[in-house]
Design a protein around this motif. Structure first.
Motif, PDB file in Angstrom:
ATOM      1  N   LEU A   7      25.380  37.863   6.692  1.00  0.00           N
ATOM      2  CA  LEU A   7      24.844  37.694   5.336  1.00  0.00           C
ATOM      3  C   LEU A   7      25.216  38.864   4.440  1.00  0.00           C
ATOM      4  CD1 LEU A   7      21.230  36.416   6.181  1.00  0.00           C
ATOM      5  CD2 LEU A   7      23.279  35.064   5.716  1.00  0.00           C
ATOM      6  N   THR A   8      26.163  39.686   4.874  1.00  0.00           N
ATOM      7  CA  THR A   8      26.544  40.881   4.126  1.00  0.00           C
ATOM      8  C   THR A   8      28.055  40.982   4.043  1.00  0.00           C
ATOM      9  OG1 THR A   8      26.567  42.281   6.106  1.00  0.00           O
ATOM     10  CG2 THR A   8      24.480  42.110   4.918  1.00  0.00           C
ATOM     11  N   GLY A   9      28.534  41.907   3.212  1.00  0.00           N
ATOM     12  CA  GLY A   9      29.957  42.179   3.117  1.00  0.00           C
ATOM     13  C   GLY A   9      30.753  40.937   2.764  1.00  0.00           C
ATOM     14  N   HIS A  10      31.830  40.719   3.486  1.00  0.00           N
ATOM     15  CA  HIS A  10      32.688  39.558   3.215  1.00  0.00           C
ATOM     16  C   HIS A  10      31.967  38.236   3.422  1.00  0.00           C
ATOM     17  CE1 HIS A  10      36.355  41.875   2.689  1.00  0.00           C
ATOM     18  NE2 HIS A  10      36.124  42.527   3.819  1.00  0.00           N
ATOM     19  N   TYR A  11      30.865  38.257   4.163  1.00  0.00           N
ATOM     20  CA  TYR A  11      30.159  37.021   4.523  1.00  0.00           C
ATOM     21  C   TYR A  11      28.906  36.790   3.673  1.00  0.00           C
ATOM     22  CZ  TYR A  11      33.414  37.183   8.359  1.00  0.00           C
ATOM     23  OH  TYR A  11      34.574  37.228   9.092  1.00  0.00           O
ATOM     24  N   THR A  12      28.704  37.587   2.642  1.00  0.00           N
ATOM     25  CA  THR A  12      27.539  37.420   1.778  1.00  0.00           C
ATOM     26  C   THR A  12      27.556  36.027   1.152  1.00  0.00           C
ATOM     27  OG1 THR A  12      27.567  39.776   1.248  1.00  0.00           O
ATOM     28  CG2 THR A  12      26.289  38.329  -0.197  1.00  0.00           C
ATOM     29  N   PRO A  13      26.504  35.227   1.344  1.00  0.00           N
ATOM     30  CA  PRO A  13      26.517  33.867   0.793  1.00  0.00           C
ATOM     31  C   PRO A  13      26.521  33.872  -0.733  1.00  0.00           C
ATOM     32  CG  PRO A  13      24.805  34.136   2.470  1.00  0.00           C
ATOM     33  CD  PRO A  13      25.299  35.501   2.138  1.00  0.00           C
ATOM     34  N   VAL A  14      27.011  32.788  -1.310  1.00  0.00           N
ATOM     35  CA  VAL A  14      26.869  32.575  -2.749  1.00  0.00           C
ATOM     36  C   VAL A  14      25.609  31.745  -2.981  1.00  0.00           C
ATOM     37  CG1 VAL A  14      29.314  32.806  -3.217  1.00  0.00           C
ATOM     38  CG2 VAL A  14      28.387  30.550  -2.706  1.00  0.00           C
ATOM     39  N   PRO A  15      24.931  31.940  -4.135  1.00  0.00           N
ATOM     40  CA  PRO A  15      23.617  31.322  -4.316  1.00  0.00           C
ATOM     41  C   PRO A  15      23.627  29.939  -4.939  1.00  0.00           C
ATOM     42  CG  PRO A  15      24.024  32.859  -6.090  1.00  0.00           C
ATOM     43  CD  PRO A  15      25.222  32.943  -5.175  1.00  0.00           C
ATOM     44  N   ASP A  16      24.811  29.451  -5.355  1.00  0.00           N
ATOM     45  CA  ASP A  16      24.804  28.201  -6.115  1.00  0.00           C
ATOM     46  C   ASP A  16      26.149  27.501  -5.987  1.00  0.00           C
ATOM     47  OD1 ASP A  16      26.458  29.800  -7.613  1.00  0.00           O
ATOM     48  OD2 ASP A  16      25.104  29.999  -9.318  1.00  0.00           O
ATOM     49  N   GLU A  17      26.222  26.350  -6.650  1.00  0.00           N
ATOM     50  CA  GLU A  17      27.448  25.561  -6.706  1.00  0.00           C
ATOM     51  C   GLU A  17      28.061  25.703  -8.102  1.00  0.00           C
ATOM     52  OE1 GLU A  17      25.934  22.006  -3.689  1.00  0.00           O
ATOM     53  OE2 GLU A  17      25.825  21.702  -5.874  1.00  0.00           O
ATOM     54  N   THR A  18      29.383  25.686  -8.147  1.00  0.00           N
ATOM     55  CA  THR A  18      30.045  25.839  -9.438  1.00  0.00           C
ATOM     56  C   THR A  18      31.360  25.083  -9.447  1.00  0.00           C
ATOM     57  OG1 THR A  18      30.705  27.455 -11.124  1.00  0.00           O
ATOM     58  CG2 THR A  18      31.335  27.923  -8.858  1.00  0.00           C
ATOM     59  N   THR A  19      31.908  24.888 -10.633  1.00  0.00           N
ATOM     60  CA  THR A  19      33.210  24.246 -10.825  1.00  0.00           C
ATOM     61  C   THR A  19      33.976  25.030 -11.879  1.00  0.00           C
ATOM     62  OG1 THR A  19      32.305  22.050 -10.321  1.00  0.00           O
ATOM     63  CG2 THR A  19      34.406  22.124 -11.492  1.00  0.00           C
TER      64      THR A  19
END
Length: 448
Positions: A7-19
């Motif tokens: 859940l950190t660094g390169h693997y930190t999740p994004v919080p939403d969906e986007t286009t």
């Protein structure tokens, strides 16, 4: 509380969906790249901390390329019951095969895009990455499906399996090119081991019964643990004629991902993939669970390895092919199950390499090429796409998404598969977390 490494660094999740549309491109996109690059990975919702890297909810990231342009980028969670917290095991003890995180892979077969997680049914999504729902092969699949099916380049059939800690431990399936199951067979002699991947050759299916075994005392949420007293074996099943399986003893190693396998003229089978010994598996597992003392990268000590299997004598020889720490191997999929020399893998820090890289390995000549994205940049699994009019095994391109921590950004790289030089760079609208597996889906295979 210690933050989990996934859940950190390169693997930190994004919080939403986007286009985003009309993405900036540096260099020239090859004109034959008309389709979608889709990549899956674990991205739990904000506020959720899964107990294991593999338990995070699946999120798809897609880039559409057409006529030298990068038309759009999208990211979408796979909308499964598990995304909203539904458990795999119901209160009555039954299994909900639709409660998938669907976060390991995405493939196309029979005109369907399928997001995969090995404990569950596939989930179909649209080319725009909207979720359609679970797909059970028209009611014929009543068990889980591996996240690593293999499509036979000669027949178009899809080969896959289901494994379980409970008998029958292993079932082998074949689906027609149109997506109808035409073979279902219990594979006798298998045990309750972790079977993440397998292989096919022109005449065989090859299964891995290795020493990471079901253990209900494992508390990470993935109930498997290395047991050195469990004898490692590789099973070779005849695809043609009367089905017969031969289990061949091998040394105590684990294998998450197969590179390829193929028949030899004298009736043997070559199997290749990055292998873990007990120490490297235990160290990698610490990262995957966030246990104390976890390493800086999710893969430790996995070494490209070749097995030469002889079903006639039920014996095997083993050979290490390189000394880099690698995993997530890919090949030119037109060579699936056929003799091949060239693989592409993610190289992880270790064994003299202090950064992430993409490595191309020729297992016949031993020649190695590296693409080094640079400090604090992590290139993920590289997917091979043939060039127009390709004749050689490496005539084509590699597609990979790079996570750049310094710039808080990501790019889709298009690399020349011959020498791993950069052909084009597509700027993405956000930093994309490093993920798991993906596919290139040409327009000829996409349906709306």
């Amino acid at each position: 509380m210690t933050t989990k490494p996934y859940l950190t660094g390169h693997y930190t999740p994004v919080p939403d969906e986007t286009t985003a549309v009309d993405l900036p491109v540096t260099g020239a996109l090859p004109p034959e790249l008309n389709g979608e690059y889709l990549r899956n990975g674990h991205n739990p919702k904000p506020g959720i901390t899964p107990s294991h890297w593999f338990k995070g909810s699946g999120m798809l990231h897609g880039v559409r390329l057409e006529n030298g342009r990068a038309q759009w980028y999208r990211n979408r969670w796979v909308k499964t019951p598990a995304l909203d917290g539904a458990p795999l095991v119901r209160e009555d003890g039954s299994i909900d095969l639709t409660a998938s995180v669907a976060g390991t892979h995405i493939v196309e077969h029979g005109g369907r895009l399928l997001a995969l997680q090995e404990s569950n049914l596939p989930f179909e999504v649209t080319p725009e990455l909207d979720t359609v729902g679970p797909f059970d092969f028209h009611g014929k699949l009543t068990s889980a499906m591996t996240a690593h099916p293999k499509q036979d380049p000669a027949t178009g059939e899809l080969h896959f399996f289901s494994y379980s800690p409970f008998p029958p431990h292993l079932t082998y399936y074949v689906a027609s090119p149109e997506g109808h199951i035409i073979r279902s067979q219990v594979v006798n002699g298998s045990g309750p081991s972790l079977m993440h991947d397998f292989a096919i050759t022109a005449t065989k299916a090859v299964f891995l019964d290795l020493p990471v075994v079901f253990d209900p005392e494992e508390t990470s949420g993935i109930p498997y643990r290395w047991h050195d007293d469990y004898p490692a074996r590789i099973g070779v099943l005849d695809r043609i004629g009367t089905p017969h399986v031969t289990w061949i003893p091998v040394s105590q190693r684990a294998l998450l991902h197969v590179t390829n396998a193929y028949d030899t003229p004298d009736g043997k089978i070559v199997l290749e993939g990055p292998a873990y010994d007990q120490a490297s598996w235990a160290t990698s597992w610490k990262w995957w669970t966030g246990a104390p003392g976890y390493p800086t990268a999710p893969v430790s000590g996995a070494i490209a390895t070749r097995w030469l299997l002889d079903p006639a004598t039920a014996t095997a020889t083993e050979q290490e092919l390189d000394d880099l720490v690698t995993d997530f191997p890919t090949i030119n999929e037109d060579r699936t199950g056929l003799p091949s020399d060239i693989s592409y893998s993610v190289a992880f820090p270790g064994a003299g390499l202090d950064e992430f890289a993409i490595v191309k390995l020729n297992t016949t000549t031993g020649q190695r090429h590296l693409h080094r994205p640079g400090p604090d940049r992590h290139a993920g699994e590289a997917v091979f796409v043939p060039a127009a009019g390709a004749t050689g095994e490496d005539d084509g391109y590699l597609l990979t998404i790079v996570s750049d921590l310094r710039a808080n950004a990501s790019q889709l790289l298009v690399l020349d598969a011959h020498d791993l030089s950069t052909t084009a760079t597509v700027e993405l609208p956000r930093r994309v977390p490093s993920g798991i597996h993906g596919s290139w889906i040409p327009d000829t295979h996409l349906t709306s």
